[in-house]
Design an enzyme around this catalytic site. Structure first.
Site, PDB file in Angstrom:
ATOM      1  N   LEU A   1      65.070  -2.334  64.442  1.00  0.00           N
ATOM      2  CA  LEU A   1      66.127  -1.779  63.541  1.00  0.00           C
ATOM      3  C   LEU A   1      65.424  -1.745  61.913  1.00  0.00           C
ATOM      4  O   LEU A   1      64.457  -2.140  61.621  1.00  0.00           O
ATOM      5  CB  LEU A   1      66.998  -2.991  63.271  1.00  0.00           C
ATOM      6  CG  LEU A   1      67.711  -3.566  64.566  1.00  0.00           C
ATOM      7  CD1 LEU A   1      68.498  -4.626  64.569  1.00  0.00           C
ATOM      8  CD2 LEU A   1      68.712  -2.220  65.300  1.00  0.00           C
ATOM      9  N   SER A   2      66.103  -1.044  61.207  1.00  0.00           N
ATOM     10  CA  SER A   2      65.686  -0.794  59.598  1.00  0.00           C
ATOM     11  C   SER A   2      65.571  -2.314  59.058  1.00  0.00           C
ATOM     12  O   SER A   2      64.846  -2.144  58.029  1.00  0.00           O
ATOM     13  CB  SER A   2      66.472   0.145  59.040  1.00  0.00           C
ATOM     14  OG  SER A   2      67.875  -0.493  58.708  1.00  0.00           O
ATOM     15  N   CYS A   3      66.202  -3.047  59.287  1.00  0.00           N
ATOM     16  CA  CYS A   3      66.032  -4.476  58.594  1.00  0.00           C
ATOM     17  C   CYS A   3      64.818  -5.139  59.210  1.00  0.00           C
ATOM     18  O   CYS A   3      64.423  -6.433  58.780  1.00  0.00           O
ATOM     19  CB  CYS A   3      67.039  -5.233  58.822  1.00  0.00           C
ATOM     20  SG  CYS A   3      67.791  -5.479  60.454  1.00  0.00           S
ATOM     21  N   ARG A   4      63.825  -4.281  59.770  1.00  0.00           N
ATOM     22  CA  ARG A   4      62.403  -4.695  60.164  1.00  0.00           C
ATOM     23  C   ARG A   4      62.382  -5.839  61.182  1.00  0.00           C
ATOM     24  O   ARG A   4      61.397  -6.821  61.249  1.00  0.00           O
ATOM     25  CB  ARG A   4      61.541  -4.804  58.951  1.00  0.00           C
ATOM     26  CG  ARG A   4      61.846  -3.961  57.904  1.00  0.00           C
ATOM     27  CD  ARG A   4      60.611  -3.749  57.111  1.00  0.00           C
ATOM     28  NE  ARG A   4      59.556  -3.362  57.355  1.00  0.00           N
ATOM     29  CZ  ARG A   4      58.995  -2.282  57.894  1.00  0.00           C
ATOM     30  NH1 ARG A   4      59.797  -1.236  58.096  1.00  0.00           N
ATOM     31  NH2 ARG A   4      57.841  -2.077  58.152  1.00  0.00           N
ATOM     32  N   VAL A   5      63.422  -5.956  62.056  1.00  0.00           N
ATOM     33  CA  VAL A   5      63.474  -6.766  63.215  1.00  0.00           C
ATOM     34  C   VAL A   5      63.852  -6.032  64.511  1.00  0.00           C
ATOM     35  O   VAL A   5      64.097  -4.995  64.388  1.00  0.00           O
ATOM     36  CB  VAL A   5      64.225  -7.988  62.919  1.00  0.00           C
ATOM     37  CG1 VAL A   5      64.076  -8.902  61.865  1.00  0.00           C
ATOM     38  CG2 VAL A   5      65.667  -7.609  62.778  1.00  0.00           C
TER      39      VAL A   5
END
Length: 188
Positions: free
Chosen positions: A158-162
């Site tokens: 995901l773009s939230c880096r997870v």
């Protein structure tokens, strides 16, 4: 319902999330598969994807504002949904899903959704934390109860880096879901 000799008409509505870049690919794939594609965007979607991209890929102007008398005298929320065979909302953010589920019409996409009478395919995209919220689950369930089709979201980076669930389905997956809906509609 469209005339069977003419291509199916799709309205692709793009919500404001990072997954909007996939909507450009989806728009291209829809057009390449012989569908007539019109597009519209929320104002926040334009922060992630330029309207010129969708205009070039669809060959049609992009709906951006609820009030565009010069191109749409009756209003784009009326004219862009007229005679479509399917409305695809991708990405559908948590905010957009909430507005659709509650009947809030404060932008072009949400207003067009309420005006639309064609089937609707929604492709959610958001962080895993947002996707797991009970309020989001209730809103998606409401949209399903209202007759909307939902594809995804998927698990992945995901773009939230997870890694987690909330990733918008891939354009080819959405295209296949759209084809199934159109095929079922054509049989009626």
């Amino acid at each position: 319902m469209s005339d069977r000799s003419s291509p199916n008409r799709i309205l692709l509505a793009v919500g404001g999330g990072i997954a909007a870049y996939k909507s450009a690919i989806l728009c291209s794939r829809l057009a390449q598969s012989g569908l007539h594609v019109r597009t519209m965007m929320t104002s926040s979607a334009t922060e992630f994807l330029g309207p010129a991209t969708l205009a070039a890929l669809s060959g049609q102007p992009v709906g951006l504002d609820r009030f565009d008398e010069s191109r749409h005298p009756l209003g784009p929320h009326i004219e862009l949904v007229r005679e479509i065979d399917l409305m695809v909302i991708a990405p559908a953010t948590a905010n957009l899903i909430a507005k659709l589920a509650q009947g809030i019409a404060d932008d072009l996409v949400s207003t067009a959704y309420l005006q639309n009478t064609a089937p609707v395919l929604i492709a959610p995209a958001m962080s895993d934390a947002m996707w797991s919220k009970p309020s989001v689950k209730r809103n998606v369930a409401q949209l399903r109860d209202d007759g909307c089709h939902v594809v995804g979201p998927e698990s992945g980076w995901l773009s939230c880096r997870v890694k987690g669930e909330g990733r918008m389905s891939e354009p080819d997956t959405i295209l296949e879901a759209a084809r199934k809906i159109l095929s079922a509609s054509d049989r009626r």
